[in-house]
Write a protein that holds these residues in place. Structure first.
Motif, PDB file in Angstrom:
ATOM      1  N   UNK A 195       2.939   2.064   7.079  1.00 40.86           N
ATOM      2  CA  UNK A 195       1.746   1.582   6.355  1.00 40.86           C
ATOM      3  C   UNK A 195       1.814   0.062   6.292  1.00 40.86           C
ATOM      4  N   UNK A 196       0.670  -0.568   6.562  1.00 38.84           N
ATOM      5  CA  UNK A 196       0.624  -2.029   6.678  1.00 38.84           C
ATOM      6  C   UNK A 196      -0.495  -2.614   5.820  1.00 38.84           C
ATOM      7  N   UNK A 197      -0.254  -3.834   5.366  1.00 37.09           N
ATOM      8  CA  UNK A 197      -1.320  -4.567   4.656  1.00 37.09           C
ATOM      9  C   UNK A 197      -2.559  -4.676   5.507  1.00 37.09           C
ATOM     10  N   UNK A 198      -2.363  -4.688   6.833  1.00 37.52           N
ATOM     11  CA  UNK A 198      -3.486  -4.952   7.740  1.00 37.52           C
ATOM     12  C   UNK A 198      -4.247  -3.691   8.156  1.00 37.52           C
ATOM     13  N   UNK A 199      -3.740  -2.533   7.775  1.00 36.04           N
ATOM     14  CA  UNK A 199      -4.411  -1.283   8.201  1.00 36.04           C
ATOM     15  C   UNK A 199      -4.913  -0.514   6.981  1.00 36.04           C
ATOM     16  N   UNK A 200      -6.134  -0.006   7.077  1.00 38.45           N
ATOM     17  CA  UNK A 200      -6.752   0.659   5.927  1.00 38.45           C
ATOM     18  C   UNK A 200      -5.941   1.865   5.459  1.00 38.45           C
ATOM     19  N   UNK A 201      -5.537   2.666   6.448  1.00 37.60           N
ATOM     20  CA  UNK A 201      -4.814   3.897   6.107  1.00 37.60           C
ATOM     21  C   UNK A 201      -3.370   3.843   6.613  1.00 37.60           C
TER      22      UNK A 201
ATOM     23  N   UNK B 277       6.858   0.533   4.977  1.00 42.79           N
ATOM     24  CA  UNK B 277       5.648  -0.189   4.567  1.00 42.79           C
ATOM     25  C   UNK B 277       5.917  -1.676   4.791  1.00 42.79           C
ATOM     26  N   UNK B 278       4.874  -2.418   5.154  1.00 45.12           N
ATOM     27  CA  UNK B 278       5.144  -3.832   5.404  1.00 45.12           C
ATOM     28  C   UNK B 278       3.901  -4.700   5.291  1.00 45.12           C
ATOM     29  N   UNK B 279       4.161  -5.945   4.964  1.00 47.85           N
ATOM     30  CA  UNK B 279       3.183  -7.027   5.071  1.00 47.85           C
ATOM     31  C   UNK B 279       3.627  -7.788   6.305  1.00 47.85           C
ATOM     32  N   UNK B 280       2.918  -7.657   7.404  1.00 46.51           N
ATOM     33  CA  UNK B 280       3.435  -8.212   8.657  1.00 46.51           C
ATOM     34  C   UNK B 280       3.583  -9.718   8.646  1.00 46.51           C
ATOM     35  N   UNK B 281       2.624 -10.386   7.973  1.00 46.42           N
ATOM     36  CA  UNK B 281       2.732 -11.838   7.906  1.00 46.42           C
ATOM     37  C   UNK B 281       2.217 -12.288   6.538  1.00 46.42           C
ATOM     38  N   UNK B 282       3.168 -12.585   5.637  1.00 42.39           N
ATOM     39  CA  UNK B 282       2.796 -12.992   4.284  1.00 42.39           C
ATOM     40  C   UNK B 282       2.654 -14.513   4.237  1.00 42.39           C
ATOM     41  N   UNK B 283       1.582 -14.964   3.547  1.00 42.06           N
ATOM     42  CA  UNK B 283       1.375 -16.405   3.459  1.00 42.06           C
ATOM     43  C   UNK B 283       0.778 -16.974   4.727  1.00 42.06           C
TER      44      UNK B 283
ATOM     45  N   UNK C 182       7.443  -8.911   5.078  1.00 44.07           N
ATOM     46  CA  UNK C 182       8.065  -8.191   3.960  1.00 44.07           C
ATOM     47  C   UNK C 182       8.081  -6.703   4.295  1.00 44.07           C
ATOM     48  N   UNK C 183       9.219  -6.032   4.058  1.00 43.79           N
ATOM     49  CA  UNK C 183       9.282  -4.593   4.383  1.00 43.79           C
ATOM     50  C   UNK C 183       9.898  -3.784   3.251  1.00 43.79           C
ATOM     51  N   UNK C 184       9.493  -2.531   3.188  1.00 40.95           N
ATOM     52  CA  UNK C 184       9.973  -1.596   2.154  1.00 40.95           C
ATOM     53  C   UNK C 184      10.222  -0.245   2.822  1.00 40.95           C
ATOM     54  N   UNK C 185      11.380   0.358   2.586  1.00 43.83           N
ATOM     55  CA  UNK C 185      11.714   1.647   3.229  1.00 43.83           C
ATOM     56  C   UNK C 185      11.894   2.709   2.139  1.00 43.83           C
ATOM     57  N   UNK C 186      11.117   3.778   2.273  1.00 45.88           N
ATOM     58  CA  UNK C 186      11.161   4.897   1.325  1.00 45.88           C
ATOM     59  C   UNK C 186      11.577   6.157   2.068  1.00 45.88           C
ATOM     60  N   UNK C 187      12.111   7.144   1.313  1.00 45.96           N
ATOM     61  CA  UNK C 187      12.364   8.438   1.952  1.00 45.96           C
ATOM     62  C   UNK C 187      11.042   9.180   2.099  1.00 45.96           C
ATOM     63  N   UNK C 188      10.912   9.928   3.159  1.00 43.34           N
ATOM     64  CA  UNK C 188       9.731  10.773   3.339  1.00 43.34           C
ATOM     65  C   UNK C 188       9.918  12.017   2.488  1.00 43.34           C
TER      66      UNK C 188
END
Ligand code: AHG
Ligand code: MN
Ligand code: MN
Length: 336
Positions: free
Chosen positions: A96-102, A118-124, A137-143
């Motif tokens: 899941x990305x900041x740049x994609x709706x779903x 999950x990630x913000x591919x390019x922050x700032x 920025x990235x975040x890793x969760x268990x499925x």
């Protein structure tokens, strides 16, 4: 006989993560393989960011993202780069990305999908035109295969992150990561093409009376934040604001201080997104001994409802976050 010549730093991100993994008997290597994908994407984006003006890829993409924000070309390039690197990792269920709706479902739990990234591919990214620092920025969760639907699966509280971190494209390229066992800092050696370990177990300093927020919006901050600013001005605080969350928080991780993005008239819920900006950065800061609060509650305890949900945030050294809380929530006078 061992020579005593200095062969330099040879602890790479790869070897460090594998060493960490070895501490978890039964670890399958899937997690390390995901971190390796993020590291590869970071090196590729670092290269593209540094050549963006030469290759004429600065400037607007000409479309808005789901947030209604003008995308710049590098947002899209960074997003595609990360998706390509992650797409080939067999243990990823959802990205899941900041740049994609779903969110995108790559595979179900039954087909081996163990993690969500999950990630913000390019922050700032608005800093890029001015050759300013930007980051991923990235975040890793268990499925959680028992949860129906991709968005519901990734809407987990930040305290459930398996790992989180960021890559900061500044004068050097820094890779900061925590897997819940402290914070480690790596720097890219562009000639070796490796992120090398430079600091293990980073701790955020306290006592630095520096705040970081966009003071232009002061009139529209809730009264408590205005009270904090007047108090801080009276206490001789200084101010630093880069306009890239990842860079402002990295400075605070290294030197101490506090970052605030309060509710404003334009962003009544705050501007920063909970799942892929606030939570990963809060995880890093708390792992380094700092604190992160949102609307009077621990940021990492919030229960997200939507992928692009926004949140106010106060994050940084514990003493400085508490000084803000003392004014914003008007608890007993605070003298750090
Ligand atoms: P992004 O470039 O991913 O959209 O994030 C920009 C964010 C964050 O990085 C930064 O702290 C904030 O926008 C700055 O907002 P203001 O320009 O309103 O101060
Ligand atoms: Mn961002
Ligand atoms: Mn972004």
């Amino acid at each position: 006989m061992r020579s005593n010549v200095d062969t330099g730093n040879l602890v790479s991100l790869q070897s460090h993560i594998l060493q960490e993994e070895a501490r978890h008997p039964g670890a399958s290597g899937d997690f390390s393989w995901i971190v390796s994908a993020i590291s590869l994407a970071g090196k590729a984006i670092a290269h593209k960011v540094r050549r963006a003006r030469l290759e004429g890829v600065l400037g607007d993409w000409g479309e808005q993202n789901v947030q209604g924000e003008e995308q710049i070309r590098m947002d899209v390039i960074a997003n595609e780069t990360i998706l390509r690197c992650l797409g080939s990792r067999a243990s990823i269920a959802v990205v899941a990305s900041e740049e994609d709706e779903e969110p995108t479902i790559l595979r179900t739990g039954k087909d081996g999908g163990k993690y969500c990234v999950l990630f913000d591919p390019l922050d700032g990214s608005s800093n890029l035109d001015a050759c300013g620092p930007v980051g991923t920025i990235f975040s890793i969760l268990r499925n959680d295969a028992s949860i129906e639907g991709a968005e519901a699966t990734i809407c987990q509280p930040g305290m459930k992150q398996v790992a989180a971190g960021y890559i900061l494209y500044g004068p050097s390229t820094a890779f900061v990561i925590s897997t819940g066992n402290g914070v480690d800092l790596f720097e890219l050696d562009p000639f070796m093409g490796s992120f090398l370990l430079v600091k293990q177990g980073l701790r955020i300093p306290s006592g630095n009376r520096t705040y970081s927020l966009n003071e232009a919006y002061t009139e529209s901050f809730p009264k408590g934040y205005q009270r904090y600013l007047s108090w801080a001005h009276g206490q001789g605080y200084s101010s630093r604001y880069i306009g890239a969350f990842v860079a402002d928080v990295h400075r605070i991780l290294m030197s101490g201080g506090v970052f605030l993005y309060p509710p404003t008239s334009k962003h009544p819920d705050g501007k920063l997104r909970l799942l892929y900006e606030a939570n990963p950065m809060a995880f890093i800061i708390e792992q380094a001994g700092g604190k992160a609060m949102s609307s009077g509650l621990p940021t990492l305890g919030l229960h997200p409802q939507r992928l692009h949900q926004r949140t106010p945030i106060i994050v940084g050294s514990a003493d400085q976050v508490e000084a803000v809380a003392a004014q914003v929530h008007q608890v007993a006078e605070w003298h750090p």
